[in-house]
Scaffold this motif. Structure first.
Motif, short mmCIF file in Angstrom:
data_model
loop_
_atom_site.label_atom_id
_atom_site.label_comp_id
_atom_site.label_asym_id
_atom_site.label_seq_id
_atom_site.Cartn_x
_atom_site.Cartn_y
_atom_site.Cartn_z
N ARG A 94 1.01 -1.28 -0.07
CA ARG A 94 -0.14 0.07 0.09
C ARG A 94 1.07 1.51 -0.03
O ARG A 94 0.82 1.99 -0.72
CB ARG A 94 -0.95 -0.03 1.25
N ASP A 95 1.99 1.17 0.84
CA ASP A 95 2.88 2.22 1.00
C ASP A 95 3.58 2.66 -0.32
O ASP A 95 3.95 3.68 -0.95
CB ASP A 95 3.80 2.23 2.06
N GLU A 96 4.15 1.47 -1.00
CA GLU A 96 5.04 1.46 -2.21
C GLU A 96 3.87 1.65 -3.37
O GLU A 96 4.53 1.89 -4.36
CB GLU A 96 5.64 0.45 -2.45
N GLY A 97 2.55 1.59 -3.30
CA GLY A 97 1.83 1.79 -4.44
C GLY A 97 1.86 0.58 -5.50
O GLY A 97 1.39 0.65 -6.44
N ARG A 98 2.23 -0.35 -5.01
CA ARG A 98 1.85 -1.73 -5.60
C ARG A 98 0.38 -2.26 -5.85
O ARG A 98 -0.04 -3.09 -5.19
CB ARG A 98 2.89 -2.92 -5.10
N ILE A 99 -0.32 -1.32 -6.51
CA ILE A 99 -1.81 -1.48 -6.65
C ILE A 99 -1.94 -1.84 -8.32
O ILE A 99 -1.71 -1.05 -8.97
CB ILE A 99 -2.47 -0.14 -6.08
N MET A 100 -2.96 -2.78 -8.21
CA MET A 100 -3.04 -3.14 -9.81
C MET A 100 -4.44 -2.84 -10.03
O MET A 100 -5.29 -3.68 -9.46
CB MET A 100 -2.65 -4.50 -10.21
N LYS A 101 -4.74 -1.95 -11.09
CA LYS A 101 -6.29 -1.79 -11.40
C LYS A 101 -7.13 -1.38 -9.91
O LYS A 101 -8.29 -1.94 -9.95
CB LYS A 101 -6.73 -3.07 -12.06
N GLY A 102 -6.39 -0.81 -9.21
CA GLY A 102 -7.36 -0.33 -7.95
C GLY A 102 -7.18 -1.46 -6.81
O GLY A 102 -7.99 -1.20 -5.67
N TRP A 103 -6.57 -2.69 -7.06
CA TRP A 103 -6.65 -3.69 -5.88
C TRP A 103 -5.13 -3.95 -5.38
O TRP A 103 -4.41 -3.78 -6.21
CB TRP A 103 -7.13 -4.84 -6.57
N ILE A 104 -5.25 -4.31 -4.39
CA ILE A 104 -3.75 -5.04 -3.76
C ILE A 104 -4.19 -6.57 -4.04
O ILE A 104 -5.10 -7.11 -3.45
CB ILE A 104 -3.61 -4.74 -2.50
N LEU A 105 -3.41 -7.37 -4.59
CA LEU A 105 -3.51 -8.69 -4.85
C LEU A 105 -2.06 -9.45 -4.32
O LEU A 105 -1.00 -8.94 -4.45
CB LEU A 105 -3.90 -9.02 -6.28
N GLY A 106 -2.38 -10.61 -3.78
CA GLY A 106 -1.33 -11.37 -3.36
C GLY A 106 -1.67 -12.72 -3.55
O GLY A 106 -2.81 -13.26 -3.54
N ARG A 107 -0.52 -13.57 -3.25
CA ARG A 107 -0.74 -15.10 -3.59
C ARG A 107 0.38 -15.69 -2.95
O ARG A 107 1.45 -15.29 -2.83
CB ARG A 107 -0.66 -15.32 -5.18
N GLY A 108 -0.05 -16.95 -2.43
CA GLY A 108 1.00 -17.98 -1.91
C GLY A 108 1.03 -18.31 -0.39
O GLY A 108 1.92 -19.16 -0.07
N TRP A 109 0.42 -17.37 0.36
CA TRP A 109 0.28 -17.68 1.85
C TRP A 109 -0.05 -18.92 2.31
O TRP A 109 -0.83 -19.64 1.52
CB TRP A 109 -0.40 -16.56 2.60
#
Ligand SMILES: [Zn+2]
Length: 517
Positions: A94-109
């Motif tokens: 969020r701080d770094e702006g790693r936002i795609m198309k308005g979403w923060i997405l993650g995978r692998g937990w």
């Protein structure tokens, strides 16, 4: 123009050779440096391999190009050790702006690794990101957690929801834990990328695969926008490797409507089939077992009845489409094989994806129906908790690749990337060592399922290519020139060094698509 590879180590049908001449996408000569150069002619491009080792082209039978290509934008949450760390990673994005198309997405937990020993919830994520929708998918792809904002955007909050898609608390309010179809509901709300963005994502994935020596892939659950991107890349001459396409099953009706049948395309890009899901994952306890899990009283989720599987198989067969059937638990595999048998189909048109939990009878049934088993050996290392989940008896039959091969079943290798790493040498290492060095508990239950290096390479070359409807691949005259070239001889290194082998060049259809010599 010819391509001549000299000063290499080449395991041909006739034994060890040093050079190859390639013309018009085919191997025209395998043998000595002198003769290879002679046949190549004066205008040939010559590559000095300096002792590198040439192998038949590796093919990865099951990958997700779209998700793999997105890895630059999606947080890689593999190895996260606590919910605290998970929150920290979201905050950082969020701080770094790693936002795609308005979403923060993650995978692998994987909650099995969390010191809190529980699933994360929307409240956890809300604490670090209340205002941007967040979706974090578990390592298996079948379970996810979303924050409240994401659930609101998807219109799930305050509505009555299906508990098999959205976990709810005692008041019936979603907790943020999402399963299977629920993930689809949320994903549909993420704005689509435009064509240019999609082309970049797919191209990124293909180039990554080429850099690891993968010469052909099966693209699972391909959507129309990804297929469009592939066609654009093909037209621009920018498809580095062969892509065999398996659409999501809902696409079958559209293919039928416009009369598009399986096999359409060419050796670089072809419509092969569709992908269906009979169950979920062992990690999420959604894989369907015949008896309850050993560490819970559930049997998992059967997503399709035998009759439903059968009707899809019959329809696909009438359209020449191969069916890739996701079935992990023994219960799901039995349903799938039963459907193939009842439909009276030759299983070589069907692939069982994963085939993780089997037993002697299931293996016999797989052989009898003639299905192809498309397996992911690196799961052995990633699913380190599997013995607890299955119990001793079933653990013996987890990832039973050698028993399958001994029974005469065609076995193909894959990574399910981005679920497992793209690097084929990690897959081969896992198939040959089965977690011995990593202290994986399953090792002692399944030592007898270790493959030899020859078997592993056979599964990764001819096995995968046959699963993908391509011809077998041997280093001999007149074969298609798909070559994986590595820095050291896999037959000369210790098995534990297999994972250190590096790809130095990749040749597909006679073209050098990656070189780092
Ligand atoms: Zn997959």
């Amino acid at each position: 123009m010819s391509l001549v590879l000299v000063n290499g180590v080449i395991y041909s049908d006739r034994g060890r050779e040093e050079a190859i001449t390639i013309r018009n996408g085919r191997i025209v000569y395998v043998g000595s440096n002198e003769e290879a150069l002679e046949i190549g002619g004066s205008r040939a491009r010559i590559i000095d391999l300096r002792g590198s080792v040439v192998l038949p082209g590796i093919a990865d039978a099951h990958v997700h190009l779209d998700e793999l290509g997105l890895s630059n934008y999606i947080l890689d949450l593999r190895g996260v050790k606590s919910i605290g760390e998970l929150k920290e990673r979201v905050k950082q994005a969020r701080d770094e702006g790693r936002i795609m198309k308005g979403w923060i997405l993650g995978r692998g937990w994987d909650q099995e690794l969390f010191k809190e020993r529980r699933l994360p919830t929307r409240d956890d994520i809300d604490q670090v990101c209340p205002d941007i929708p967040v979706l974090l998918i578990r390592v298996c792809g079948h379970v996810a957690v979303a924050n409240t904002k994401a659930l609101e955007v998807a219109g799930v909050m305050g509505k009555k929801v299906s508990p098999t898609a959205f976990e709810v608390d005692s008041k019936g309010i979603p907790t943020g834990v999402i399963f299977e179809d629920g993930i689809e509901v949320i994903m549909r709300k993420i704005p689509k990328m435009d064509v240019r963005e999609k082309v970049e994502v797919i191209s990124n994935a293909l180039n990554t695969l080429a850099s690891y020596g993968v010469t052909a892939v099966g693209f699972m659950s391909c959507t129309p926008d990804s297929f469009e991107a592939l066609q654009i890349l093909r037209k621009q001459g920018k498809l580095p490797i062969r892509v065999m396409v398996y659409f999501t099953s809902d696409m079958m009706k559209y293919l039928k409507r416009i009369g598009l049948r399986g096999g359409y395309g060419d050796d670089m890009l072809r419509i092969m089939g569709i992908k269906i899901f009979v169950d979920g994952s062992l990690g999420g306890r959604t894989a369907f077992l015949r008896r309850p899990y050993s560490d819970s009283n559930t049997r998992g989720v059967l997503r399709m009845s035998k009759a439903e599987i059968r009707s899809i198989l019959e329809e696909a067969y009438s359209l020449d489409l191969q069916v890739a059937i996701h079935a992990i638990g023994d219960g799901a595999i039995v349903e799938a094989l039963g459907a193939i048998e009842e439909a009276g189909l030759d299983g070589s048109h069907c692939r069982i994806e994963h085939a993780s939990v089997v037993d002697e009878d299931i293996i016999k049934m797989m052989r009898k129906t003639n299905v192809i088993a498309v397996v992911q050996p690196h799961f052995i290392i990633s699913d380190w908790w599997i013995v607890r989940r299955l119990g001793d008896d079933r653990a013996r039959w987890a990832y039973a690749f050698r028993s399958m091969i001994n029974a005469g079943i065609r076995v193909a290798f894959s990574t399910d990337a981005p679920v497992e790493p793209v690097n084929p040498w990690l897959t081969i290492y896992a198939a040959v060592t089965r977690g011995e060095m990593e202290g994986i508990e399953l090792y002692k239950y399944t030592v007898s399922e270790k493959l030899s290096l020859e078997q592993a390479l056979e599964c990764y070359t001819s096995g995968s290519r046959i699963a993908l409807g391509l011809r077998e691949m041997k280093l001999r005259e007149n074969a298609l020139a798909d070559l994986t070239i590595v820095d050291r001889d896999p037959y000369a290194v210790s098995t534990f060094d297999l994972k250190r082998i590096r790809n130095v060049a990749t040749i597909v259809n006679g073209k050098v698509v990656h070189i780092a010599l």
